[in-house]
Design an enzyme around this catalytic site. Structure first.
Site, short mmCIF file in Angstrom:
data_model
loop_
_atom_site.label_atom_id
_atom_site.label_comp_id
_atom_site.label_asym_id
_atom_site.label_seq_id
_atom_site.Cartn_x
_atom_site.Cartn_y
_atom_site.Cartn_z
N ALA A 37 0.86 -1.20 0.00
CA ALA A 37 0.00 0.00 0.00
C ALA A 37 0.89 1.24 0.00
CB ALA A 37 -0.88 0.00 1.25
N GLY A 71 3.02 -8.78 5.59
CA GLY A 71 2.22 -10.01 5.62
C GLY A 71 0.91 -9.77 6.32
N TYR A 143 -2.46 -18.49 10.34
CA TYR A 143 -1.54 -17.37 10.55
C TYR A 143 -0.36 -17.80 11.44
CZ TYR A 143 0.16 -13.18 12.94
OH TYR A 143 0.95 -12.22 13.50
#
Ligand code: 15L
Length: 277
Positions: A37, A71, A143
């Site tokens: 981003a 991540g 995760y």
């Protein structure tokens, strides 16, 4: 190892990345920023996915060390964890190896041992009651499993290629703890910067695994390996305990969110879950 001049920070737009962008320059590190981003106010930051290996190699080139925070940071569908955390971390290590970067500081997580029962008893726990760094892994989510993979990948790249890593099993790094569980796992931003600085600069670390939290009165795990690389935590969550306990009550051992280290990650589906995209 002398203080690295240039540190590439992946995931620099995220919550932890944003905190560390503000704090690490005071330690003499010059940061290069990388994120999928765009980062407001940082036009020089590289905006790319880890899967863009050409952009990643270019960003890694000439860095003295990498702080790998990129991540997904909560539970998500397996395919997304695979792409972002497992393949993404592999791309990162390949770029480090190919460009000759010898030090990675890896954002691992307490969720590699999230299924482990939370220690009970009087706080502070005695040293022998603290969870040791070599306790068997019990990931609580895909995760957490991806962070187990990342730690093993770090070990492989040390053994096979001589890329050094400190894997930091971060508790929860926020400005303030927001739950009674976090009183045990909180890593203050200031201590986070102290720990990452130590991990970026300690000598002869090979692959070292450490827990990342402040010197909390209610701490659950053993900070010995973190202290051994030069980390000296200064903060303690205890000042927040009266307010959080008044609001949420004491931890309830019948509640799995309190009886297992991973807290809201251990319920199925975990409360800490990203929606499918
Ligand atoms: C983590 O690994 C997450 O990345 C972080 O956002 C927190 O939720 C933390 O664990 C936690 O255990 O609270």
């Amino acid at each position: 190892m002398p203080a690295p001049r240039t540190v590439l920070v992946t995931g620099a737009a995220g919550g932890l990345g944003t905190l560390m962008r503000g704090l690490l320059p005071a330690y003499g590190h010059q940061l290069r920023l990388f994120d999928a981003a765009p980062i407001e106010g940082a036009p020089e930051a590289v905006t790319a996915e880890l899967a863009d290996t050409r952009a990643l190699r270019a960003a890694v080139r000439g860095s003295d060390a990498i702080l790998h925070l990129a991540g997904i940071s909560a539970e998500a569908p397996f395919g997304e964890i695979l792409r972002s955390n497992i393949e993404g971390t592999h791309h990162l290590y390949e770029a480090a190896r190919a460009e000759g970067v010898r030090r990675v500081v890896l954002a691992s997580s307490n969720h590699v041992i999230g299924w482990t029962p939370s220690p009970r008893g009087e706080f502070p726990l005695a040293p022998g009651e603290l969870i040791p760094i070599d306790t068997p892994r019990r990931p609580d989510t895909y995760y957490g499993l991806s962070k187990c993979f990342a730690e093993d990948l770090a070990q492989l790249y040390w053994d096979r290629h001589g890329v050094e890593t400190v894997s930091v099993r971060i508790g929860a790094c926020f400005m303030e703890p927001t739950s009674v569980r976090m009183l045990s796992v909180w890593l203050s931003p200031g201590d986070g910067a102290r720990l990452f600085h130590a991990a970026l600069t300690a000598e002869d670390i090979g692959h070292t695994v450490v827990y990342g939290s402040s010197a909390n009165t209610r701490i659950w795990w053993d900070l010995t390996t973190a202290r051994a690389i030069g980390y000296e935590p200064r903060d303690d969550s205890e000042q927040y305990a009266p307010g959080l306990i008044a609001e949420q009550g004491e931890p309830d051992p019948r509640n799995p969110e309190h009886s297992r280290l991973g807290g809201p990650f251990v319920t199925h589906p975990p409360r800490h879950r990203l929606p499918p995209s």
